[in-house]
Design a protein around this motif. Structure first.
Motif, PDB file in Angstrom:
ATOM      1  N   PRO A  75       0.624  15.694   2.833  1.00 45.15           N
ATOM      2  CA  PRO A  75       1.601  14.609   2.638  1.00 45.15           C
ATOM      3  C   PRO A  75       2.374  14.327   3.916  1.00 45.15           C
ATOM      4  O   PRO A  75       2.635  15.226   4.718  1.00 45.15           O
ATOM      5  CB  PRO A  75       2.527  15.162   1.549  1.00 45.15           C
ATOM      6  N   ALA A  76       2.711  13.055   4.090  1.00 44.59           N
ATOM      7  CA  ALA A  76       3.509  12.618   5.244  1.00 44.59           C
ATOM      8  C   ALA A  76       2.829  12.963   6.556  1.00 44.59           C
ATOM      9  O   ALA A  76       3.476  13.229   7.564  1.00 44.59           O
ATOM     10  CB  ALA A  76       4.910  13.234   5.204  1.00 44.59           C
ATOM     11  N   GLY A  77       1.481  12.952   6.544  1.00 45.28           N
ATOM     12  CA  GLY A  77       0.748  13.291   7.753  1.00 45.28           C
ATOM     13  C   GLY A  77       0.436  12.093   8.625  1.00 45.28           C
ATOM     14  O   GLY A  77      -0.242  12.229   9.631  1.00 45.28           O
ATOM     15  N   GLY A  78       0.869  10.909   8.253  1.00 51.62           N
ATOM     16  CA  GLY A  78       0.590   9.723   9.053  1.00 51.62           C
ATOM     17  C   GLY A  78       0.727   8.469   8.215  1.00 51.62           C
ATOM     18  O   GLY A  78       0.817   8.523   6.991  1.00 51.62           O
ATOM     19  N   ASP A  79       0.751   7.333   8.881  1.00 51.67           N
ATOM     20  CA  ASP A  79       0.902   6.069   8.168  1.00 51.67           C
ATOM     21  C   ASP A  79      -0.436   5.349   8.106  1.00 51.67           C
ATOM     22  O   ASP A  79      -1.480   5.915   8.387  1.00 51.67           O
ATOM     23  CB  ASP A  79       1.959   5.198   8.860  1.00 51.67           C
ATOM     24  N   PRO A 138       6.305  12.896  -4.115  1.00 47.39           N
ATOM     25  CA  PRO A 138       6.536  11.498  -3.705  1.00 47.39           C
ATOM     26  C   PRO A 138       5.917  11.176  -2.352  1.00 47.39           C
ATOM     27  O   PRO A 138       5.334  10.095  -2.170  1.00 47.39           O
ATOM     28  CB  PRO A 138       8.065  11.391  -3.671  1.00 47.39           C
ATOM     29  N   ALA A 139       6.027  12.118  -1.413  1.00 42.50           N
ATOM     30  CA  ALA A 139       5.430  11.890  -0.089  1.00 42.50           C
ATOM     31  C   ALA A 139       3.913  11.820  -0.193  1.00 42.50           C
ATOM     32  O   ALA A 139       3.266  11.022   0.502  1.00 42.50           O
ATOM     33  CB  ALA A 139       5.838  13.010   0.868  1.00 42.50           C
ATOM     34  N   ALA A 140       3.325  12.644  -1.060  1.00 48.60           N
ATOM     35  CA  ALA A 140       1.874  12.612  -1.246  1.00 48.60           C
ATOM     36  C   ALA A 140       1.422  11.277  -1.827  1.00 48.60           C
ATOM     37  O   ALA A 140       0.380  10.735  -1.424  1.00 48.60           O
ATOM     38  CB  ALA A 140       1.448  13.761  -2.161  1.00 48.60           C
ATOM     39  N   CYS A 181      -1.073   8.734   0.070  1.00 48.71           N
ATOM     40  CA  CYS A 181      -2.298   8.279  -0.595  1.00 48.71           C
ATOM     41  C   CYS A 181      -2.378   6.753  -0.587  1.00 48.71           C
ATOM     42  O   CYS A 181      -3.438   6.178  -0.323  1.00 48.71           O
ATOM     43  CB  CYS A 181      -2.331   8.816  -2.024  1.00 48.71           C
ATOM     44  N   ALA A 182      -1.266   6.093  -0.856  1.00 42.62           N
ATOM     45  CA  ALA A 182      -1.248   4.626  -0.850  1.00 42.62           C
ATOM     46  C   ALA A 182      -1.535   4.074   0.544  1.00 42.62           C
ATOM     47  O   ALA A 182      -2.253   3.079   0.697  1.00 42.62           O
ATOM     48  CB  ALA A 182       0.099   4.124  -1.361  1.00 42.62           C
ATOM     49  N   LYS A 207     -12.557   6.248  -1.307  1.00 45.27           N
ATOM     50  CA  LYS A 207     -11.275   6.115  -1.968  1.00 45.27           C
ATOM     51  C   LYS A 207     -10.366   7.280  -1.626  1.00 45.27           C
ATOM     52  O   LYS A 207     -10.817   8.333  -1.139  1.00 45.27           O
ATOM     53  CB  LYS A 207     -11.461   6.021  -3.474  1.00 45.27           C
ATOM     54  N   ALA A 208      -9.076   7.093  -1.890  1.00 44.77           N
ATOM     55  CA  ALA A 208      -8.067   8.125  -1.657  1.00 44.77           C
ATOM     56  C   ALA A 208      -7.475   8.565  -2.988  1.00 44.77           C
ATOM     57  O   ALA A 208      -7.231   7.730  -3.869  1.00 44.77           O
ATOM     58  CB  ALA A 208      -6.968   7.609  -0.732  1.00 44.77           C
TER      59      ALA A 208
END
Length: 342
Positions: free
Chosen positions: A173-177, A204-206, A210-211, A232-233
């Motif tokens: 999570p939160a590993g990049g945009d 929430p960060a995950a 994912c989105a 897919k993610a």
């Protein structure tokens, strides 16, 4: 070593025999390479096939935890699972910790699972030199699913895609945009992106991560081997065993579609050709490791360092002088003769 007896034991699924067989194919001794080739040719006649799942991700993303939870879930469904984990080797000492089996304590105790860590030995691409042969041994042993865990080094780690039927990429999570997601390399090779650790405060960060990656995947050029909706993610939690059944369902859907559309067999044929070419390259490099070649390389290396000759010219001179020792005459003539052969 009695290759026929070893082959029979591997086909019966005896874990000790499988371990001995993998040790044999990983050996670099000349006599062992001959025996390993005979063993692989014998076992190739079984015609057994597993679902090969490649798994990559950055260190600390939870690959070992995911594999144990995922493997235990598959075992509970009555499947036999083999795990081939590649551990990084030290450039200073050449050693590896090989601690993946210790991390998968519960899965390693299951009689329906087999776990084998192997050193990378500085082989690039995230897998070991003989991982492909180890996969073939596990298939011959009758394992339904073979999980191939890579070293975990970054975006260049795409060789595992040439070993697997489905390639999973694990992210934190939160590993990049979204911009991270459109970077080429490992993202283009992934079939399913799994955002792990989607639990507790990180959930929430995950979901956001994912989105972001789901949006990034829509920007990539569609591949012919993908049905609608792939790649897919998805979010999973290996710790809480959440989302793993959905991930397995998507893997099965993808495998069934590719088999029905002919992509499964076509991919395996392309992979066989890739590894033939890679074996040719590695064999040529091994031939250059002889005493005469090393002596000549050292002499030419000194000339290159002193500016007496360019690196390109030195490489050509080396190959022209070593080629007769490798069983050839004139390189260009030999290649022309090979292409004329029906």
């Amino acid at each position: 070593m009695d290759i026929a007896s070893l082959a029979d034991a591997v086909q019966r699924g005896e874990r000790r025999a499988i371990a001995r067989a993998i040790t044999l194919v990983e050996s670099t001794r000349a006599e062992h390479r001959v025996q390993a080739t005979d063993l692989l040719e014998t076992l190739a006649r079984t015609g057994r096939e597993s679902i090969r799942i490649g798994l990559s991700g950055t260190p600390g993303v939870g690959k070992s935890t995911f594999i144990e939870s995922f493997g235990l879930m598959l075992v509970e469904q009555g499947l036999r699972v083999a795990v081939l984990a590649v551990d990084p080797s030290s450039k200073r000492t050449g050693g590896s910790i090989l601690g993946d089996k210790t991390r998968m304590e519960q899965l390693s105790r299951s009689p329906h699972a087999f776990i084998r860590p192997s050193p990378s030995r500085s082989h690039l691409g995230g897998v070991a030199r003989r991982t492909r042969e180890a996969v073939a041994l596990c298939e011959a042993a009758g394992y339904d699913v073979v999980l191939i865990e890579t070293v975990g080094v970054g975006q260049s780690e795409t060789v595992v895609a040439e070993l697997s039927d489905v390639f999973l990429l694990l992210l934190a999570p939160a590993g990049g945009d979204e911009l991270q997601g459109v970077k080429r390399g490992i993202m283009e090779a992934a079939d399913i992106i799994l955002v792990n650790k989607a639990d507790g405060d990180l959930k929430p960060a995950a979901m956001r991560t994912c989105a972001d990656y789901a949006g990034a995947l829509r920007l990539l050029r569609r591949r012919p081997q993908d049905p609608d909706g792939f790649p897919k993610a998805m979010t999973v939690s290996a710790l809480n065993v959440a989302g793993l059944d959905q991930a397995w369902s998507e893997i099965c859907n993808l495998v069934e579609w590719r088999q029905a559309q002919g992509h499964w067999q076509a991919r395996r044929i392309a992979q066989a050709r890739h590894w033939f070419e890679e074996e040719v390259r590695q064999t040529l490099l091994a031939r250059l490791d002889g005493p005469n070649a090393r002596s000549l390389m050292q002499a030419l290396s000194r000339q290159v360092a002193e500016g007496q000759i360019t690196a390109s010219r030195a490489a050509e001179d080396l190959f022209d002088r070593i080629w007769p020792e490798m069983g050839g005459t004139n390189p260009s003539e030999s290649l022309d003769a090979a292409t004329d052969t029906p």
